[in-house]
Design a protein around this motif. Structure first.
Motif, short mmCIF file in Angstrom:
data_model
loop_
_atom_site.label_atom_id
_atom_site.label_comp_id
_atom_site.label_asym_id
_atom_site.label_seq_id
_atom_site.Cartn_x
_atom_site.Cartn_y
_atom_site.Cartn_z
N ALA A 1 -72.20 -20.99 27.39
CA ALA A 1 -72.02 -19.57 27.03
C ALA A 1 -71.87 -18.71 28.28
O ALA A 1 -70.98 -17.83 28.33
CB ALA A 1 -73.19 -19.09 26.20
N VAL A 2 -72.69 -18.95 29.29
CA VAL A 2 -72.61 -18.18 30.53
C VAL A 2 -71.25 -18.41 31.19
O VAL A 2 -70.56 -17.45 31.59
CB VAL A 2 -73.75 -18.57 31.50
N HIS A 3 -70.84 -19.66 31.28
CA HIS A 3 -69.55 -19.96 31.89
C HIS A 3 -68.40 -19.37 31.07
O HIS A 3 -67.43 -18.86 31.63
CB HIS A 3 -69.35 -21.47 32.05
N GLY A 4 -68.51 -19.43 29.77
CA GLY A 4 -67.46 -18.88 28.91
C GLY A 4 -67.28 -17.38 29.12
O GLY A 4 -66.15 -16.89 29.22
N ILE A 5 -68.39 -16.67 29.21
CA ILE A 5 -68.32 -15.22 29.44
C ILE A 5 -67.71 -14.92 30.80
O ILE A 5 -66.83 -14.06 30.93
CB ILE A 5 -69.71 -14.58 29.30
N LEU A 6 -68.14 -15.66 31.83
CA LEU A 6 -67.58 -15.43 33.17
C LEU A 6 -66.11 -15.80 33.24
O LEU A 6 -65.32 -15.12 33.90
CB LEU A 6 -68.39 -16.21 34.21
N PHE A 7 -65.72 -16.85 32.53
CA PHE A 7 -64.30 -17.24 32.53
C PHE A 7 -63.45 -16.18 31.84
O PHE A 7 -62.37 -15.84 32.32
CB PHE A 7 -64.13 -18.60 31.84
N ILE A 8 -63.93 -15.65 30.73
CA ILE A 8 -63.18 -14.60 30.04
C ILE A 8 -63.06 -13.36 30.92
O ILE A 8 -62.00 -12.74 31.01
CB ILE A 8 -63.84 -14.27 28.68
N LEU A 9 -64.16 -13.00 31.60
CA LEU A 9 -64.09 -11.87 32.54
C LEU A 9 -63.08 -12.13 33.65
O LEU A 9 -62.30 -11.24 34.03
CB LEU A 9 -65.46 -11.60 33.16
N TYR A 10 -63.06 -13.35 34.16
CA TYR A 10 -62.12 -13.72 35.21
C TYR A 10 -60.69 -13.54 34.73
O TYR A 10 -59.85 -12.96 35.42
CB TYR A 10 -62.36 -15.17 35.66
N VAL A 11 -60.40 -14.02 33.52
CA VAL A 11 -59.03 -13.92 32.99
C VAL A 11 -58.66 -12.45 32.76
O VAL A 11 -57.53 -12.03 33.09
CB VAL A 11 -58.88 -14.76 31.71
N VAL A 12 -59.57 -11.66 32.22
CA VAL A 12 -59.28 -10.23 31.99
C VAL A 12 -59.03 -9.53 33.33
O VAL A 12 -58.07 -8.76 33.47
CB VAL A 12 -60.44 -9.56 31.21
N PHE A 13 -59.87 -9.79 34.33
CA PHE A 13 -59.69 -9.17 35.64
C PHE A 13 -58.43 -9.69 36.33
O PHE A 13 -57.78 -8.96 37.08
CB PHE A 13 -60.92 -9.38 36.51
N LEU A 14 -58.09 -10.96 36.09
CA LEU A 14 -56.85 -11.51 36.65
C LEU A 14 -55.64 -10.79 36.06
O LEU A 14 -54.71 -10.43 36.78
CB LEU A 14 -56.76 -13.01 36.37
N LEU A 15 -55.64 -10.57 34.76
CA LEU A 15 -54.53 -9.86 34.13
C LEU A 15 -54.42 -8.43 34.66
O LEU A 15 -53.31 -7.93 34.90
CB LEU A 15 -54.69 -9.87 32.62
#
Length: 114
Positions: A46-60
């Motif tokens: 769950a922690v990694h999933g949240i950080l990965f989603i944040l990474y993708v949003v910030f990447l976009l």
């Protein structure tokens, strides 16, 4: 490069290293789950999933603001799915962020034209 672009790069950089750490910890937890009775995979997942989603949003957001070519954005995405890729992304983004800050200061002080 304006200050909003630099801020987008900073946000992406600040989430890249924790995302990489969480990925590595998730891999360790996966191994421990299969070799011992310790099971922290649901929490780390769950922690990694949240950080990965944040990474993708910030990447976009950074891609939109910097107008990178698709290959550059794809490169940063590939770094996110590699176990230690976030550390390399952090290093490259730090350089880009520093260059953007210098350019913004020079523009603000009138040393360079827009």
């Amino acid at each position: 490069m304006d200050i909003k672009t630099v801020s987008a790069l900073r946000r992406l950089r600040l989430v890249s290293a924790p995302e990489a750490v969480s990925f590595l910890l998730l891999l360790v937890c996966s191994v421990l789950k299969r070799t011992t009775d310790f099971n922290a995979v649901p929490v780390m997942g769950a922690v990694h999933g949240i950080l990965f989603i944040l990474y993708v949003v910030f990447l976009l957001d950074a891609w939109n603001r910097t107008r990178w070519p698709v290959t550059t954005a794809a490169f940063y995405f590939v770094l996110a799915v590699l176990p230690a890729g976030g550390f390399f992304a952090d290093r490259r983004l730090r350089r880009a962020e520093d260059a953007g800050v210098i350019a913004a200061r020079a523009r603000r002080e009138g040393l360079v034209s827009s």
